[in-house]
Design a protein around this motif. Structure first.
Motif, short mmCIF file in Angstrom:
data_model
loop_
_atom_site.label_atom_id
_atom_site.label_comp_id
_atom_site.label_asym_id
_atom_site.label_seq_id
_atom_site.Cartn_x
_atom_site.Cartn_y
_atom_site.Cartn_z
N PRO A 93 -5.29 5.70 -0.02
CA PRO A 93 -4.96 6.84 -0.89
C PRO A 93 -4.89 6.46 -2.36
O PRO A 93 -5.27 7.25 -3.24
CB PRO A 93 -3.61 7.34 -0.37
N ALA A 94 -4.43 5.25 -2.66
CA ALA A 94 -4.37 4.81 -4.06
C ALA A 94 -5.78 4.71 -4.65
O ALA A 94 -6.00 5.12 -5.80
CB ALA A 94 -3.65 3.47 -4.17
N THR A 95 -6.72 4.19 -3.90
CA THR A 95 -8.10 4.08 -4.35
C THR A 95 -8.71 5.47 -4.56
O THR A 95 -9.40 5.71 -5.55
CB THR A 95 -8.95 3.28 -3.35
N PHE A 96 -8.43 6.38 -3.64
CA PHE A 96 -8.93 7.74 -3.76
C PHE A 96 -8.40 8.42 -5.03
O PHE A 96 -9.15 9.03 -5.79
CB PHE A 96 -8.57 8.57 -2.52
N ASP B 234 4.59 2.03 -0.23
CA ASP B 234 3.79 1.28 0.73
C ASP B 234 4.50 1.10 2.07
O ASP B 234 3.87 1.12 3.12
CB ASP B 234 3.35 -0.06 0.17
N LEU B 235 5.83 0.97 2.07
CA LEU B 235 6.56 0.83 3.33
C LEU B 235 6.39 2.07 4.20
O LEU B 235 6.21 1.97 5.41
CB LEU B 235 8.05 0.56 3.05
N HIS C 98 -0.31 -1.18 8.37
CA HIS C 98 0.01 -2.10 7.28
C HIS C 98 -1.15 -2.14 6.27
O HIS C 98 -2.30 -2.31 6.64
CB HIS C 98 0.27 -3.50 7.82
N GLY C 99 -0.82 -1.94 5.00
CA GLY C 99 -1.83 -2.00 3.95
C GLY C 99 -2.60 -0.71 3.75
O GLY C 99 -3.53 -0.66 2.94
#
Length: 139
Positions: free
Chosen positions: A29-32, A14-15, A23-24
């Motif tokens: 990409p995680a949802t995809f 995430d960094l 930010h955020g």
């Protein structure tokens, strides 16, 4: 499983996404990846369940589960600043808390990597021992 671990990797990075995009941003990409993995798994539920059952019944599954519990539960609880502040009072040093939390996460990732590698080798071994054309989860 690869989708699950890919989402964990994206969250761990995430960094990078915060600095490279916004930010955020890691959420997108995680949802995809999560949605793609779910759609793929649901497209052939029978094969997904066969593979999952073979994975869960493999002797490496308990060690991998232990690594996941260390990563997702213990390291989060152990990394709570309030826990360290209550325990150490005026002696609280954030760097020490971060070091212990990151060390616990690293140990968890090593356990997950080790058990995943052993699982992959056991699958390869099983494939070599099966008749031509058969799959290990069909045993």
């Amino acid at each position: 499983m690869s989708g699950f671990f890919s989402v964990l990797l994206i969250r761990e990075l995430d960094l990078f996404f915060d600095e490279a995009v916004a930010h955020g941003f890691w959420v997108y990409p995680a949802t995809f990846v999560a949605a793609s993995a779910l759609i793929y798994a649901l497209s052939d539920r029978e094969a997904t369940m066969k593979g999952f059952n073979a994975f869960v019944s493999n002797r490496e599954f308990p060690l991998l589960s232990f690594g996941l519990v260390l990563l997702l539960v213990f390291s989060r609880l152990f990394g709570m600043g309030s826990l360290w502040q209550d325990a150490l009072g005026d002696g609280y040093v954030r760097v020490v808390k971060n070091m212990v939390e990151e060390g616990t996460e690293l140990m968890a990732y090593f356990i997950i990597l080790y058990s995943s590698a052993r699982y992959a080798f056991s699958i390869r071994r099983a494939q070599r021992e099966l008749p031509q054309g058969a799959r290990p989860c069909e045993q």
